[in-house]
Enzyme design. Structure first.
Site, PDB file in Angstrom:
ATOM      1  N   CYS A 148     -10.563   2.320   7.365  1.00 22.43           N
ATOM      2  CA  CYS A 148     -10.368   3.144   6.172  1.00 22.43           C
ATOM      3  C   CYS A 148     -11.985   3.602   6.087  1.00 22.43           C
ATOM      4  O   CYS A 148     -12.041   4.714   5.284  1.00 22.43           O
ATOM      5  CB  CYS A 148     -10.321   2.215   4.861  1.00 22.43           C
ATOM      6  SG  CYS A 148     -11.157   0.425   5.014  1.00 22.43           S
ATOM      7  N   GLU A 193     -12.804  -9.414   0.366  1.00 25.77           N
ATOM      8  CA  GLU A 193     -13.279  -8.064   0.360  1.00 25.77           C
ATOM      9  C   GLU A 193     -14.097  -7.492  -0.965  1.00 25.77           C
ATOM     10  O   GLU A 193     -13.875  -6.597  -1.433  1.00 25.77           O
ATOM     11  CB  GLU A 193     -12.452  -7.041   1.229  1.00 25.77           C
ATOM     12  CG  GLU A 193     -11.981  -7.398   2.429  1.00 25.77           C
ATOM     13  CD  GLU A 193     -11.157  -6.128   3.104  1.00 25.77           C
ATOM     14  OE1 GLU A 193     -11.625  -5.485   3.887  1.00 25.77           O
ATOM     15  OE2 GLU A 193      -9.979  -5.747   2.551  1.00 25.77           O
ATOM     16  N   GLU A 229     -18.575  -3.684   1.837  1.00 23.97           N
ATOM     17  CA  GLU A 229     -17.801  -2.629   2.451  1.00 23.97           C
ATOM     18  C   GLU A 229     -18.405  -0.965   2.275  1.00 23.97           C
ATOM     19  O   GLU A 229     -18.378  -0.623   1.187  1.00 23.97           O
ATOM     20  CB  GLU A 229     -16.441  -2.566   2.294  1.00 23.97           C
ATOM     21  CG  GLU A 229     -15.417  -1.728   2.919  1.00 23.97           C
ATOM     22  CD  GLU A 229     -13.966  -1.864   2.690  1.00 23.97           C
ATOM     23  OE1 GLU A 229     -13.580  -3.052   2.343  1.00 23.97           O
ATOM     24  OE2 GLU A 229     -12.980  -0.994   3.017  1.00 23.97           O
ATOM     25  N   HIS A 268      -2.984  -1.768  -4.555  1.00 24.84           N
ATOM     26  CA  HIS A 268      -4.285  -1.128  -4.226  1.00 24.84           C
ATOM     27  C   HIS A 268      -4.308   0.099  -5.183  1.00 24.84           C
ATOM     28  O   HIS A 268      -3.772   1.057  -4.368  1.00 24.84           O
ATOM     29  CB  HIS A 268      -4.364  -0.747  -2.833  1.00 24.84           C
ATOM     30  CG  HIS A 268      -5.575  -0.510  -2.206  1.00 24.84           C
ATOM     31  ND1 HIS A 268      -6.535   0.323  -2.935  1.00 24.84           N
ATOM     32  CD2 HIS A 268      -6.431  -1.015  -1.370  1.00 24.84           C
ATOM     33  CE1 HIS A 268      -7.731   0.468  -2.182  1.00 24.84           C
ATOM     34  NE2 HIS A 268      -7.693  -0.402  -1.311  1.00 24.84           N
ATOM     35  N   HIS A 312       0.557  -1.090   0.121  1.00 21.51           N
ATOM     36  CA  HIS A 312      -0.010  -0.001   0.166  1.00 21.51           C
ATOM     37  C   HIS A 312       0.779   1.178  -0.220  1.00 21.51           C
ATOM     38  O   HIS A 312       0.515   2.332   0.335  1.00 21.51           O
ATOM     39  CB  HIS A 312      -0.848   0.002   1.316  1.00 21.51           C
ATOM     40  CG  HIS A 312      -1.878  -1.097   1.308  1.00 21.51           C
ATOM     41  ND1 HIS A 312      -1.878  -2.422   1.530  1.00 21.51           N
ATOM     42  CD2 HIS A 312      -3.230  -0.914   1.091  1.00 21.51           C
ATOM     43  CE1 HIS A 312      -3.133  -2.991   1.435  1.00 21.51           C
ATOM     44  NE2 HIS A 312      -3.907  -2.187   1.183  1.00 21.51           N
TER      45      HIS A 312
HETATM   46 ZN   LIG Z   1     -13.159   0.936   4.023  1.00 17.19          ZN
END
Ligand SMILES: [Zn+2]
Length: 636
Positions: free
Chosen positions: A394, A310, A326, A184, A132
């Site tokens: 996040c 995710e 999410e 990402h 990241h």
């Molecule tokens: Zn998030």
């Protein structure tokens, strides 16, 4: 080659004000509660002091702390947006103080990531797939651009330009550079913003390189893994679909992998389609959009059903109770659709924005502004509740930056046109054909589909007013200065286009009929067969345990004929859940009698009639904790 430039220009949120009972109080709670709350959490978890560069951190655990810089960066962005709408000297001083800390941590070569400066300097830029670094850089860039635009101060922007310069000097196709890109995505869209803030085309070229290089062979993630002494085949996610790097972006046929990554990448693809006039990227967006919206999106605008990655799984795999959905993914969905909407003003993109905003996005935040969902399932047995913070936080600052700038989604302009995508009481200042125009909406939306537009022009002025006919709206009526307009049909893009020479005092009354609607899922969605959901206008409803004491919600069944009849009705309550319209009606519930001591029996169960109350999905889990269910059994 045909041009794919955006025809519409979004009106910035700083020119949009709300004075309604829906968005205005939420923006205020965000300013007074959520933004300070996130600051305190960033402080308490060491995300601010990290920039003092004297922390001790176990390496590399917990791995989520690797991207702690991004959480603070999103707070800066949220606070800056709030400042841009409403000056607040104490908050501005706080943001300045944080900015100074960040700038102070920057290394002589421009590098700026607390984890890799302090904890693992030898691993800098050695695992782009997992760690990241560019993602954090991207959020810092977005924060810096927002800070500069809100305050006019260049210091943080200049620091992030130095960081972007360092990244450009390290990565690219030129000899001596690494051909890397981030696992990402995020920096790509941030660099487009940096390009606009600085007018420096190198940042646009860097964004273009990062997107174009993604998924090429030989694969950079394989190369860097071997350089670290790792076996690329041991990648935990097994496939680079996880980070949308399995094939080059333009060759991707379905929306796959981690949902937030997919949305940020596709937002950048939409940006670069416009900036570089690149139809291949717009085609890619349209292809993946069709896959997502027709096969992979929840009714609430939630996306990404699986906790494992995710993200995305298979077409039509939309389980309700285990939905991951999410918050950040719905925010990314809104960002991407907002970009696509500007190309040709196709209302299908505004439909997705509206669905996401009023449902899967708003559900994330409690009414008190200090508790959030990371996951937004469409059913709960009673164990899912908002939290004040997360180990991987996040979502909270992402919610804060989105709410602080939510006005950006409502309007666009074109040379001789005004576009109204979303509806809420409030005002907007516009420039049309170089002249000042104002527009005011008077409405109780989203509880009522009647909207009165007051047109503010200085003198006679010709332009086209485009009003969106939402996908849920089947009947509407229009009056201009009290006179019914009966010969106007929506254009193919789903907007009513009112061409007129406007004069001061003109009033347009637009009435969208907003009956209760039943929603059914495609037969291939196996979890949802025999079930229906209730929607009214943009609001998806749910049943909540607190309104149905002693009853298990999954045992309730509704008769579709009743929902559409006067057996079901609306009750608006200003004093409940921040002001909501409730749906009240009758349903059936399976009777528990005669089951004592048995798991199975040969006699058909009996049922009894009960009163049911449905509330907006976004408002659930704000009263007594309990069950929730969007998709309810239908009596067929
Ligand atoms: Zn998030």
């Amino acid at each position: 080659m045909s041009t794919v430039k955006r025809q519409l220009e979004p009106v910035p949120f700083t020119d949009v004000t709300f004075d309604d009972a829906f968005w205005a109080p939420r923006i205020e709670v965000n300013r007074t509660v959520t933004i300070p709350h996130i600051y305190r959490q960033c402080e308490a978890t060491g995300r601010i002091s990290a920039f003092d560069l004297n922390f001790q951190r176990p390496v590399p655990s917990p791995i989520v702390l690797i991207f702690g810089d991004s959480d603070l960066a999103k707070w800066i962005e949220a606070a800056s947006y709030s400042l841009a709408s409403r000056p607040e000297p104490a908050l501005e001083a706080l943001v300045d103080q944080v900015a100074d800390k960040i700038i102070h941590a920057q290394q002589p070569d421009g590098y700026l990531n607390t984890h890799f400066i302090v904890a693992q300097p030898e691993m800098r830029w050695r695992n782009l797939r997992d760690w990241h670094e560019m993602y954090c850089a991207g959020h810092l860039i977005e924060g810096a651009v927002a800070h500069y635009r809100a305050t006019g101060k260049r210091k943080l922007l200049d620091a992030l330009c130095r960081y972007a310069d360092h990244i450009e000097a390290t990565f690219g196709r030129e000899p001596g550079k690494k051909r890397g890109y981030c696992g990402h995505p995020e920096i790509e869209l941030a660099l487009v913003k940096l390009y606009h803030a600085t007018n420096n085309p190198r940042y646009l070229r860097l964004a273009t390189y990062l997107l174009d290089e993604r998924g090429n062979q030989p694969h950079y993630f394989d190369i860097e893994a071997r350089e670290r002494g790792d076996d690329p085949a041991q990648f935990w996610a097994k496939t680079y679909e996880y980070c949308q790097a399995h094939v080059p972006v333009r060759e991707q046929g379905k929306v796959v992998g981690h949902a937030v990554r997919a949305m940020y990448l596709l937002s950048a693809a939409a940006d670069l389609a416009h900036e570089n006039d690149d139809p291949t990227l717009l085609e890619t967006c349209e292809r993946l959009w069709n896959n997502l919206i027709t096969k992979r999106m929840y009714l609430t605008g939630g996306i990404g059903p699986s906790r494992h990655n995710e993200g995305f799984t298979q077409d039509y795999d939309l389980p309700d109770e285990t939905a991951y959905a999410e918050t950040c993914a719905t925010i990314g969905l809104i960002q991407w659709n907002h970009r696509l909407l500007q190309f040709a003003g196709d209302s299908k993109y505004a439909d997705v924005i509206e669905r996401g905003l009023y449902n899967g996005f708003l559900s994330s935040l409690s009414l008190d502004g200090a508790h959030l969902f990371y996951e937004n399932p469409l059913a709960s047995a009673g164990g899912h509740h908002r939290q004040s913070w997360f180990e991987c936080p996040c979502c909270p600052p992402n919610v804060a930056r989105t709410l602080a700038s939510v006005g950006q989604y409502f309007y666009s302009t074109e040379e001789k046109s005004v576009w109204v995508h979303l509806y809420a009481q409030g005002s907007v200042k516009l420039k049309v054909d170089g002249r000042d125009v104002s527009l005011r909406q008077v409405t109780k939306y989203p509880w009522d589909g009647d909207i009165k537009f007051e047109i503010g022009v200085a003198g006679l002025q010709s332009f086209t007013l485009h009003l969106r006919v939402p996908g849920w709206c089947e009947r509407w009526r229009l009056r201009i200065n009290g006179i019914p307009v009966t010969d106007l049909e929506p254009r193919a893009n789903g907007y009513l286009a009112i061409e007129r020479e406007w004069q001061p005092g003109d009033v347009v009354e637009y009435g969208m009929e907003m009956p209760l609607q039943m929603v059914w899922a495609h037969p291939a969605v196996r979890y949802l067969q025999g079930r229906m959901a209730i929607q009214r206008g943009p609001i998806v409803y749910c049943l909540e345990g607190v309104d149905h004491e002693t009853i298990v919600l999954d045992r309730i069944a509704l008769d579709p004929k009743h929902v559409l009849s006067n057996e079901f009705g609306l009750v608006h309550q200003d004093d409940l859940l921040g002001g909501v319209s409730l749906v009240r009606g009758r349903g059936c519930v399976v009777d528990e009698s005669g089951w004592e001591g048995r798991l199975y029996r040969y006699r058909e169960p009996s049922s009894k009639t009960i009163d049911i109350t449905a509330i907006p999905y976004y408002a659930w889990d704000n009263r007594a904790p309990g069950e929730m269910r969007v998709w309810v059994r239908a009596m067929l």
